[in-house]
Design an enzyme around this catalytic site. Sequence first.
Site, PDB file in Angstrom:
ATOM      1  N   CYS A 167       0.812  -1.218   0.000  1.00  9.62           N
ATOM      2  CA  CYS A 167       0.000   0.000   0.000  1.00  9.62           C
ATOM      3  C   CYS A 167       0.844   1.266   0.000  1.00  9.62           C
ATOM      4  CB  CYS A 167      -0.950  -0.014   1.195  1.00  9.62           C
ATOM      5  SG  CYS A 167      -2.010  -1.472   1.210  1.00  9.62           S
ATOM      6  N   HIS A 299      -3.072   7.915   6.276  1.00 14.76           N
ATOM      7  CA  HIS A 299      -3.325   6.607   5.654  1.00 14.76           C
ATOM      8  C   HIS A 299      -4.744   6.160   5.999  1.00 14.76           C
ATOM      9  CE1 HIS A 299      -2.184   3.022   3.588  1.00 14.76           C
ATOM     10  NE2 HIS A 299      -2.374   2.241   4.648  1.00 14.76           N
ATOM     11  N   HIS A 335      -9.985   1.819   0.365  1.00 12.95           N
ATOM     12  CA  HIS A 335      -8.534   1.641   0.436  1.00 12.95           C
ATOM     13  C   HIS A 335      -8.091   1.097  -0.911  1.00 12.95           C
ATOM     14  CE1 HIS A 335      -4.564   0.908   1.494  1.00 12.95           C
ATOM     15  NE2 HIS A 335      -4.682   0.052   2.496  1.00 12.95           N
TER      16      HIS A 335
END
Length: 797
Positions: A167, A299, A335
């Site tokens: 990620c 995040h 996400h």
Amino acid sequence: MSRAGRPAAPPGVAVTGVYLATGLGVGTEEVWRAVCAGDSALGRCPDLADVVAARLPDPSRPGARAAPGTGGTGRPDGHTAPAEPPDAALLIRQAGLGALRHAALDPDTLDPYETGLALGTNAGSEELWKRYAAATGPAPHPAHTCADALGAAVGARGPKAVFATGCVAGANAVGYAYDAVATGRATVMLAGGYEALNITTVATFASWKSIDSAPCAPYARSGGLSLGEAVAFLVLESAGSAQARGAAVLAWLRGYGLTSDAHHITAPPPDGAGLRNAMLGALGRAGLGPDAVGYVNGHGTGTPANDRAELSAMRAVFTGPHPPPMSSSKPQVGHTLGACGAVEAVLTTLALRDGVLPPTANADPTPAWDVVPRTARRAGVRVALSNSIAFGGACCSLVLAREDGGGAPQPPGGEPVFTGTGVVSPLGLGRRAFRTALRGPAPDGTAPVPDVTGFLAPGHRSRVDALGALTVAAARMAWDEAGLRDGARVGVVLATAAGPIGTVERLNETVRREGPEYVSAVRAPNIVTSVTAGYATLELGLGGPLAAVSTGDASGLVALGHAADLIRAGQADAVVVVAADEVTDTLARAFDAYGLRGPGPSRPYARTPAPGPLVPAAAAVVLEAAGHARARGTDPLGALLGHAVTSGPGPLCAESWSRAMEGALRGSAPHRARARGTEDVDVYGCAHGVPALDEAELAAVASCLKPAGTRLTALAGAVGHCQAAGPLLSLVAALDGCGGHGGGRLPYATEPPDPLPGARAFLSDERAAGPRRALVTAAAWGGTYAAAVVGPAGGER
């Protein structure tokens, strides 16, 4: 040098164009308006085990936008959700060209060798496995990267790299592109990220019970994450170029920080130490303190571990009376995994441009930290951070600002040197065994690779896949040979052509035969390439940068250049660069179909195709700041004297390949003329008995070097085709030459009985007097070329 005698700060890097497509729509302004309005694309997706996620609208409908709460399907019942992920190459090409249009840059007006591309994605291994599984006959080339189509559309021939750092991948790509522009290797870089969802990815996250049953609520309920699809690109441009053409600068990229936390494969440490170090490192590189920051794009996944660690890191960095607000867009777009670093860099850029902080939807009305709850707000922010965290422990922080302040003066580093090596190959384990086998009776590359599970800690042996075992074994050997003890400022950059393709294959088979609910929570994390690198950091206790490069067979040398940038920028004292690839039945069958694998040994530079075996292997080197090696009294094995990466039209382009070689040779001898020269250089090629590849390499060598003084070899005849590990195995052999081993002879300098035209002039087995420079080169089908020049440390260039 600056007047104070310190190395000057790197030039500013301008963001002059952006492009964004998410479940909220296709097009930057459309998505940005929806984000600021608090809209959400999250909804249930029946074809993905009914999870809450955000899907990209049909890319064939420009301006398409999903209705809020439909999961990107356009209908509340979700029945129009695509059963297959969208076309990656199409989306990436559209997004990159869209970003260039936004920057008012016509690809036809750009210098191709000053225009490059960096992409972050986790989709590469899945896309590759599907392509290999469907291979039934000869093809022009196996596409190793989903960025090749964009590179061809733009006409880019500058640096190209694909990152698979979980990620953090999108942010990692932006950081790599920043370095390329700041150091003058490129004038314009397209940097972005892409991710599309599939049932395997969803099953992986579901196996850890980490998916929220409702739209995620980071920094609030923290009940889990919601997945999403996206593609995003930024145009990074040198200050001189942007100013010369009067470009509108959206923001300035001032630096980045990249770290690992060496804590746990799937959870950050509760104190957020890795992210804290990334933020402080990024600010230090930008010459800024925490008090300068007015906004942080977090995040913010919504998992308890992530939210807790991220808030801890914020409290550790921002200790003043007025800490900056932080928000997360994931309750709106999901996400987006490998794309999220690029998506959020675009959103941060737009926040600076418009003076608007995007909200955190689903937040508590009065949160413990100001997370811009539920409603966007105006704010005159001048400096912002964009943060990303990945499985494996990788953390990245980007510094974006409204003004170009340059960066901080760069610490003196000198040329990086090599202090350790590790080898896992059919010829044995370790550099000495490898050297002995290469200098002995001609091996044929068909011996089995030794078992390496003994290099793993007992607690990891049941969890690590074949790629991870190869990686850890080579990294540990290199670490031990280097004699390093403190890993706090030592990083790891993993290079792999196919990534964790074995795990991808097993998970897909489990889903097909038994169902997604039977995916193993223990083995599933290995589907993320940053996890492979993360096991190396855990085993060795490394806290420096963590990155994963997946750019075909050129990956090892691309990773080497990235590691050198990190060292020169002061982000690490040393970096373990490790290249590894496994071989699965699907991979082997595909290479058979492509004509890239055959019986018997490989015969490089032969007229008759003789590709030989495809073998699993790994190689590692420790690249270390010369001053750091001297301070601890270590004698280097050699020095990195030059390095270059280029790209070009696929499947292969001898001209672009020669420019990579030329760039590396110029780096090792700055006053070298562009004309073909007579030099004492040993060339370690990547030829492996595939005439199209071998001919292109020979043409590239001949265009920049004369036969006199040049000796050419390719180790594939001895070790087989090792994909990304092959060029690093060549590098290990070349370092032995730097140390004067081998009696002045090249390893495996064997001329085939039917050499290609022009090959015989370079295939010399003559002895050399003393150590020599060596040029190691690699190419990836689809058009990525890399070269590195190594030589004796402290010697004359």
